[in-house]
Write a protein that holds these residues in place. Sequence first.
Motif, PDB file in Angstrom:
ATOM      1  N   ALA A  46       1.116  -8.773 -14.932  1.00 30.86           N
ATOM      2  CA  ALA A  46       0.147  -9.696 -15.458  1.00 30.86           C
ATOM      3  C   ALA A  46      -1.265  -9.255 -15.456  1.00 30.86           C
ATOM      4  O   ALA A  46      -2.125 -10.242 -15.443  1.00 30.86           O
ATOM      5  N   CYS A  47      -1.717  -8.025 -15.256  1.00 32.76           N
ATOM      6  CA  CYS A  47      -2.754  -7.468 -15.294  1.00 32.76           C
ATOM      7  C   CYS A  47      -3.257  -6.605 -16.198  1.00 32.76           C
ATOM      8  O   CYS A  47      -3.536  -5.533 -15.937  1.00 32.76           O
ATOM      9  N   SER A  48      -3.093  -7.134 -17.680  1.00 31.09           N
ATOM     10  CA  SER A  48      -3.192  -6.350 -18.834  1.00 31.09           C
ATOM     11  C   SER A  48      -4.682  -5.962 -19.193  1.00 31.09           C
ATOM     12  O   SER A  48      -5.061  -4.844 -19.515  1.00 31.09           O
ATOM     13  N   SER A  49      -5.717  -6.641 -18.539  1.00 34.94           N
ATOM     14  CA  SER A  49      -7.165  -6.411 -18.656  1.00 34.94           C
ATOM     15  C   SER A  49      -7.630  -5.594 -17.433  1.00 34.94           C
ATOM     16  O   SER A  49      -8.937  -5.517 -17.244  1.00 34.94           O
ATOM     17  N   LEU A  50      -6.819  -5.143 -16.388  1.00 30.40           N
ATOM     18  CA  LEU A  50      -7.244  -4.605 -15.151  1.00 30.40           C
ATOM     19  C   LEU A  50      -8.120  -3.377 -15.535  1.00 30.40           C
ATOM     20  O   LEU A  50      -7.631  -2.621 -16.112  1.00 30.40           O
ATOM     21  N   LEU A  51      -9.198  -3.098 -14.938  1.00 27.33           N
ATOM     22  CA  LEU A  51     -10.231  -2.118 -14.725  1.00 27.33           C
ATOM     23  C   LEU A  51     -10.161  -1.195 -13.719  1.00 27.33           C
ATOM     24  O   LEU A  51     -10.224  -0.003 -13.620  1.00 27.33           O
ATOM     25  N   ASP A  52      -9.961  -1.826 -12.501  1.00 26.11           N
ATOM     26  CA  ASP A  52      -9.877  -0.929 -11.183  1.00 26.11           C
ATOM     27  C   ASP A  52      -8.749  -1.569 -10.373  1.00 26.11           C
ATOM     28  O   ASP A  52      -8.755  -2.816 -10.129  1.00 26.11           O
ATOM     29  N   LEU A  53      -8.166  -0.505  -9.990  1.00 18.81           N
ATOM     30  CA  LEU A  53      -6.985  -0.669  -8.968  1.00 18.81           C
ATOM     31  C   LEU A  53      -7.137   0.267  -7.861  1.00 18.81           C
ATOM     32  O   LEU A  53      -7.129   1.627  -7.937  1.00 18.81           O
ATOM     33  N   GLU A  54      -7.122  -0.193  -6.732  1.00 14.41           N
ATOM     34  CA  GLU A  54      -6.973   0.514  -5.366  1.00 14.41           C
ATOM     35  C   GLU A  54      -5.918   0.038  -4.718  1.00 14.41           C
ATOM     36  O   GLU A  54      -5.560  -1.056  -4.180  1.00 14.41           O
ATOM     37  N   GLU A  84      -9.936   1.870 -15.711  1.00 12.16           N
ATOM     38  CA  GLU A  84     -11.143   3.032 -15.567  1.00 12.16           C
ATOM     39  C   GLU A  84     -11.062   3.717 -14.415  1.00 12.16           C
ATOM     40  O   GLU A  84     -11.370   4.664 -14.226  1.00 12.16           O
ATOM     41  N   ARG A  85     -10.467   2.794 -13.367  1.00 11.38           N
ATOM     42  CA  ARG A  85     -10.493   3.597 -11.843  1.00 11.38           C
ATOM     43  C   ARG A  85      -9.137   3.230 -11.241  1.00 11.38           C
ATOM     44  O   ARG A  85      -8.746   2.172 -11.171  1.00 11.38           O
ATOM     45  N   LEU A  86      -8.612   4.418 -10.676  1.00  6.55           N
ATOM     46  CA  LEU A  86      -7.462   4.217  -9.875  1.00  6.55           C
ATOM     47  C   LEU A  86      -7.532   5.098  -8.781  1.00  6.55           C
ATOM     48  O   LEU A  86      -7.599   6.298  -8.710  1.00  6.55           O
ATOM     49  N   PHE A  87      -7.328   4.313  -7.495  1.00  9.53           N
ATOM     50  CA  PHE A  87      -7.378   4.867  -6.292  1.00  9.53           C
ATOM     51  C   PHE A  87      -5.980   4.789  -5.575  1.00  9.53           C
ATOM     52  O   PHE A  87      -5.762   3.451  -5.258  1.00  9.53           O
ATOM     53  N   PHE A  88      -5.312   5.743  -5.304  1.00 13.36           N
ATOM     54  CA  PHE A  88      -3.956   5.384  -4.663  1.00 13.36           C
ATOM     55  C   PHE A  88      -3.718   6.034  -3.495  1.00 13.36           C
ATOM     56  O   PHE A  88      -3.629   7.691  -3.763  1.00 13.36           O
ATOM     57  N   GLU A  89      -3.787   5.704  -2.394  1.00 12.36           N
ATOM     58  CA  GLU A  89      -3.344   6.663  -1.203  1.00 12.36           C
ATOM     59  C   GLU A  89      -1.990   6.263  -0.636  1.00 12.36           C
ATOM     60  O   GLU A  89      -1.581   5.453  -0.486  1.00 12.36           O
ATOM     61  N   SER A  90      -1.280   7.437  -0.487  1.00  7.15           N
ATOM     62  CA  SER A  90      -0.212   7.446  -0.112  1.00  7.15           C
ATOM     63  C   SER A  90       0.023   6.962   1.450  1.00  7.15           C
ATOM     64  O   SER A  90      -0.641   7.199   2.395  1.00  7.15           O
ATOM     65  N   SER A  91       1.358   6.090   1.844  1.00  4.90           N
ATOM     66  CA  SER A  91       1.622   5.551   2.972  1.00  4.90           C
ATOM     67  C   SER A  91       2.244   6.263   3.959  1.00  4.90           C
ATOM     68  O   SER A  91       2.624   6.285   5.081  1.00  4.90           O
ATOM     69  N   LYS A  92       2.885   7.399   3.284  1.00  4.65           N
ATOM     70  CA  LYS A  92       3.746   8.174   3.815  1.00  4.65           C
ATOM     71  C   LYS A  92       3.097   9.808   3.617  1.00  4.65           C
ATOM     72  O   LYS A  92       3.837  10.460   2.915  1.00  4.65           O
ATOM     73  N   THR A  93       1.978  10.194   4.100  1.00 13.14           N
ATOM     74  CA  THR A  93       1.115  11.478   3.891  1.00 13.14           C
ATOM     75  C   THR A  93       2.106  12.666   3.668  1.00 13.14           C
ATOM     76  O   THR A  93       2.901  13.055   4.610  1.00 13.14           O
ATOM     77  N   GLY A  94       2.250  13.174   2.529  1.00 19.06           N
ATOM     78  CA  GLY A  94       2.770  14.342   2.241  1.00 19.06           C
ATOM     79  C   GLY A  94       4.334  14.523   2.202  1.00 19.06           C
ATOM     80  O   GLY A  94       5.007  15.529   1.974  1.00 19.06           O
ATOM     81  N   ARG A  95       4.981  13.324   1.964  1.00 18.64           N
ATOM     82  CA  ARG A  95       6.229  13.095   1.587  1.00 18.64           C
ATOM     83  C   ARG A  95       6.610  12.559   0.301  1.00 18.64           C
ATOM     84  O   ARG A  95       7.890  12.618   0.004  1.00 18.64           O
ATOM     85  N   ASP A  96       5.619  12.160  -0.285  1.00 16.53           N
ATOM     86  CA  ASP A  96       5.964  11.523  -1.844  1.00 16.53           C
ATOM     87  C   ASP A  96       5.957  12.550  -2.745  1.00 16.53           C
ATOM     88  O   ASP A  96       4.888  12.911  -3.082  1.00 16.53           O
ATOM     89  N   ASP A  97       7.168  13.056  -3.373  1.00 17.17           N
ATOM     90  CA  ASP A  97       7.219  13.991  -4.274  1.00 17.17           C
ATOM     91  C   ASP A  97       7.838  13.547  -5.476  1.00 17.17           C
ATOM     92  O   ASP A  97       8.588  14.304  -6.417  1.00 17.17           O
ATOM     93  N   SER A  98       7.715  12.188  -5.737  1.00 19.70           N
ATOM     94  CA  SER A  98       8.520  11.361  -6.819  1.00 19.70           C
ATOM     95  C   SER A  98       7.932  11.732  -8.255  1.00 19.70           C
ATOM     96  O   SER A  98       8.511  11.531  -9.182  1.00 19.70           O
ATOM     97  N   LEU A  99       6.561  11.962  -8.346  1.00 22.18           N
ATOM     98  CA  LEU A  99       6.154  12.416  -9.557  1.00 22.18           C
ATOM     99  C   LEU A  99       6.625  13.245 -10.492  1.00 22.18           C
ATOM    100  O   LEU A  99       6.856  14.211 -10.055  1.00 22.18           O
TER     101      LEU A  99
END
Length: 277
Positions: A12-20, A43-58
Amino acid sequence: MDNAALDAALSACSSLLDLEIIGLHVELKQTLESVSEHCHLIERLFFESSKTGRDDSLKLPICNELVNNCSHLAFLALRGFKLHDVKARVLVKGFRKLKYVDFTTSYSITGAFLKNLGGSAGGNLLEVLILRDCMHLKEVEVARLFSAVLAGDFKKLRHLDICNREGLASDGDWYCRCYSPSFIPVERLLAVRPDFCLLAEFPPEGSFAEIDQMVGNDVNSGFSEPYSLSSRTSDGSLFMTSEFSYNSDQGSGNEDSQDLSFVANDESSDEVDFLSG
């Protein structure tokens, strides 16, 4: 909020410019898929993992989709993920407006993704690069980056953070750590980039073994007196400073050294030209 709920929200956020995103139990792969599908103007994407060092999904196809669908991205922070060099390279090289990159605590990054990125293709617009506490970051790759800067690449880079509470990894043996910034050509850098800001704090020599032991016992590590690098020019002006301390609540994320053999069988090898030469 899980992966499905986040995807529904972003749809629902097709015009979103900033996501954290901080603290959500959502996967990197699913999140970037959702952003790529729904948020083409971001334009800005900030994503911090909630399970540091264990997400290898990309996976590489998701990296390519994000690059192709979100061409306006100028700020990218992916913190605490197992982000291998080949994927980091696709992202940094692909975004043509990228100025700010933060891969803090990305445990699989060695720094090899930066090779040949500072010229005309990718990376040439980078102003800020943060590789703080990337456990596999190699001294040789950092030295190569400085050589590229001295050679005239990365012309707009003005802020580099290579602070590491476990030291930098040596080229041949991941367990052999570098705790000294003596390999950094301070005077030469200052001569060609007088406005360059470098943060390079390392722990006292020998601390890595103690940290490894602490992490094995699930104890958080921190340093009250980290190594502070500063250098003053002949006129007394400060070239390198640090404003940070290492009282961190993030674990080390220790894993087997993967060097540059990280390309999985199901991944494309089109972006591994930097491995040769």
